[in-house]
Design an enzyme around this catalytic site. Sequence first.
Site, PDB file in Angstrom:
ATOM      1  N   LEU A 112       0.801  -1.225   0.000  1.00  0.00           N
ATOM      2  CA  LEU A 112       0.000   0.000   0.000  1.00  0.00           C
ATOM      3  C   LEU A 112       0.829   1.268   0.000  1.00  0.00           C
ATOM      4  O   LEU A 112       0.299   2.354  -0.167  1.00  0.00           O
ATOM      5  CB  LEU A 112      -0.733   0.083   1.337  1.00  0.00           C
TER       6      LEU A 112
ATOM      7  N   ILE B 104      -1.608 -14.115  10.632  1.00  0.00           N
ATOM      8  CA  ILE B 104      -1.264 -14.880  11.840  1.00  0.00           C
ATOM      9  C   ILE B 104       0.098 -14.450  12.383  1.00  0.00           C
ATOM     10  O   ILE B 104       0.266 -14.208  13.570  1.00  0.00           O
ATOM     11  CB  ILE B 104      -1.251 -16.392  11.521  1.00  0.00           C
TER      12      ILE B 104
ATOM     13  N   LYS C 236     -14.457   2.383  -2.370  1.00  0.00           N
ATOM     14  CA  LYS C 236     -15.179   1.671  -1.323  1.00  0.00           C
ATOM     15  C   LYS C 236     -14.433   1.766   0.004  1.00  0.00           C
ATOM     16  O   LYS C 236     -13.212   1.595   0.055  1.00  0.00           O
ATOM     17  CB  LYS C 236     -15.302   0.188  -1.706  1.00  0.00           C
TER      18      LYS C 236
ATOM     19  N   GLN D  22     -12.940  -0.359   6.782  1.00  0.00           N
ATOM     20  CA  GLN D  22     -13.691  -0.487   8.048  1.00  0.00           C
ATOM     21  C   GLN D  22     -13.430  -1.852   8.680  1.00  0.00           C
ATOM     22  O   GLN D  22     -13.209  -1.963   9.886  1.00  0.00           O
ATOM     23  CB  GLN D  22     -15.192  -0.360   7.791  1.00  0.00           C
TER      24      GLN D  22
ATOM     25  N   GLY E 286      24.543  -7.903  -8.219  1.00  0.00           N
ATOM     26  CA  GLY E 286      23.854  -9.146  -8.513  1.00  0.00           C
ATOM     27  C   GLY E 286      24.663 -10.349  -8.058  1.00  0.00           C
ATOM     28  O   GLY E 286      25.865 -10.239  -7.792  1.00  0.00           O
TER      29      GLY E 286
ATOM     30  N   CYS F 112      29.142  -2.598  -7.600  1.00  0.00           N
ATOM     31  CA  CYS F 112      29.537  -3.895  -7.050  1.00  0.00           C
ATOM     32  C   CYS F 112      29.782  -4.882  -8.199  1.00  0.00           C
ATOM     33  O   CYS F 112      30.802  -4.813  -8.862  1.00  0.00           O
ATOM     34  CB  CYS F 112      28.508  -4.390  -6.047  1.00  0.00           C
TER      35      CYS F 112
ATOM     36  N   GLN G  65      33.009  -5.425 -11.122  1.00  0.00           N
ATOM     37  CA  GLN G  65      33.704  -6.680 -11.478  1.00  0.00           C
ATOM     38  C   GLN G  65      33.603  -6.925 -12.984  1.00  0.00           C
ATOM     39  O   GLN G  65      34.527  -7.446 -13.608  1.00  0.00           O
ATOM     40  CB  GLN G  65      33.101  -7.842 -10.676  1.00  0.00           C
TER      41      GLN G  65
ATOM     42  N   HIS H  43      28.305  -0.216  -2.614  1.00  0.00           N
ATOM     43  CA  HIS H  43      27.003   0.205  -3.164  1.00  0.00           C
ATOM     44  C   HIS H  43      26.726   1.663  -2.812  1.00  0.00           C
ATOM     45  O   HIS H  43      26.133   1.943  -1.762  1.00  0.00           O
ATOM     46  CB  HIS H  43      25.883  -0.667  -2.585  1.00  0.00           C
TER      47      HIS H  43
ATOM     48  N   GLU I  57      24.542   3.590  -3.906  1.00  0.00           N
ATOM     49  CA  GLU I  57      23.116   3.940  -3.922  1.00  0.00           C
ATOM     50  C   GLU I  57      22.512   4.005  -2.521  1.00  0.00           C
ATOM     51  O   GLU I  57      21.548   4.728  -2.289  1.00  0.00           O
ATOM     52  CB  GLU I  57      22.320   2.961  -4.800  1.00  0.00           C
TER      53      GLU I  57
HETATM   54  N1  GLN Z   1      28.170 -11.523  -6.679  1.00  0.00           N
HETATM   55  C1  GLN Z   1      29.208 -10.571  -6.442  1.00  0.00           C
HETATM   56  C2  GLN Z   1      29.948 -10.847  -5.153  1.00  0.00           C
HETATM   57  O1  GLN Z   1      29.485 -11.552  -4.316  1.00  0.00           O
HETATM   58  C3  GLN Z   1      28.664  -9.146  -6.443  1.00  0.00           C
HETATM   59  C4  GLN Z   1      27.713  -8.881  -5.336  1.00  0.00           C
HETATM   60  C5  GLN Z   1      26.932  -7.621  -5.509  1.00  0.00           C
HETATM   61  O2  GLN Z   1      26.861  -7.073  -6.602  1.00  0.00           O
HETATM   62  N2  GLN Z   1      26.349  -7.118  -4.458  1.00  0.00           N
HETATM   63  O3  GLN Z   1      31.030 -10.345  -4.966  1.00  0.00           O
END
Ligand code: GLN
Length: 532
Positions: A18, A152, A191, A196, A356, A383, A387, A509, A511
Amino acid sequence: MPLKTKFIIVTGGVCSGLGKGISAASVGTLLATSGLKVFPQKQDPYLNVDPGTMNPFQHGEVFVTDDGAETDLDLGHYERFIDENLSQLSSVSTGQIYTEVLQKERKGDFLGGTIQIIPHITNAIKAKVLEAARKSKADVVIVEIGGTVGDIEGEPFLEAARQLHSELGDDNVMFMHVVLLPFLGANKELKTKPAQASVRELRRAGIHPDMIIARAEHKIKKDHLRKLALFCDVKEEAVIPAETMDSIYQVPLSFEEHNVSKLVGRKLKLGSLKPKLAEWKKLNERFLAPNKTLKIGLIGKYVGLDDAYLSVREAIKSASYFHRVHPEISWIESESLENGDLSRLEDLDGIIVPGGFGSRGIEGKILAANFARTRKIPYLGLCLGSQMIVIEYARNVLGLKKANSTEFDLKTPDDVVHILPGQEKIYQKGGTLRLGAYPCKIKKGTLAHRIYGTEKISERHRHRYEINTKYEHRLEKAGLSFSGFYTKVRLPEIVEIKDHPFMIGSQFHPEFKSRPNRPHPLFREFIGACLK
Ligand code: GLN
């Protein structure tokens, strides 16, 4: 010393997804910009200890805090909306609570007793809330209970909240319930009945909401608010309409128009609150009047799933608003590039390869890195994306055709990305990554140094593999710079391509540290480079 902290407990009704987190975080913005110290705690009723082992399809992004907690993506919203760095104490789950209680049971802490949900589990939950208040020294702790009232798994959390209210008193605990008003297409009506029913469910748990946030995809009329107030026994002024907005960053402003800070201040005896929202207004002005559109390609595995890269998307957005541009983000499934057809990358202004795990789609990401390097398109690697820069360069510039990460090819003759010696024998998957904030020293004269404007930074990590320093000299000589290092054990943190307008990747990271009004320098300069 008596506890002075006030508590706002946020629950959700009707269905999940939501925007309960955004609502709670927006209340946080109003309190924080009024000069109060706010600390959020997300309580997730699932049995996982943390979301670190969950697939992004299940759970969206895993947000990482400075102290290395792997948490729910809502914590990212809290950091961005409240502008505070959070910690382990911001994230509680049933798995965590049971693990603690059962470890105590084995130690004999409850010797002679029968361990029960009430009081042992509920006490452990309350202790977490109070510990967050004490350690953060916050004026207000916002506790968001995950899931939907009636689940639950959520019951012990509601019961703990009910007890907190009766123990701490009505002036110190406020309940805020976020509900959905579904729209019926046939008679074109919103609605209120499901909302409610969910309030009735909440009251069955002994909780009476002080405020209702009514979410809807369509215009909410005064009539709906009146009806909700009457049937749910909440003051009409405390039923806040929350229609879906163009940007989540408009929500705090809209809440303020509906006097949310005044109502919270009055209920919790915090005095008259005056949120300073000038920066938020400016942000929204920039968002509403972009000068230009940029096409940013995100080459990932979880395409069509916005939540999987939530912080990346928000970092792109805030960097774009900074430059007054509108980012058009295209999600490109990396596997779809593996047939060699890269035409979808042709009209991009910039490419991001986010984090990833696992080998699916890796070759597509390497092709995208090659495309960005040879066509001189701005590229930001997060990350895994850093690589990819190294593997691509080793293969195509150094000529090490089989260069790879041992994550994807255990037998590669050139392990340019590898597991640190000594770490290979870690078989447990949960909580064993390199996690949280590490300092990094940046080399002067590099692109990284120009971007950050300083030599010392600290950034958050979540990965297992590292760029292999064995190849450092060869790569440096060939034009790939190792521009930042964790110095304690000399781990590469930033790599960049010298002969390129903007191709840089970080093992961390960035971000996670970007804020709506303060875009992260790497994203800010990436968008700046895309504009050129
Ligand atoms: N798979 C890669 C590692 O473990 C990169 C991890 C990631 O991008 N957070 O180093």
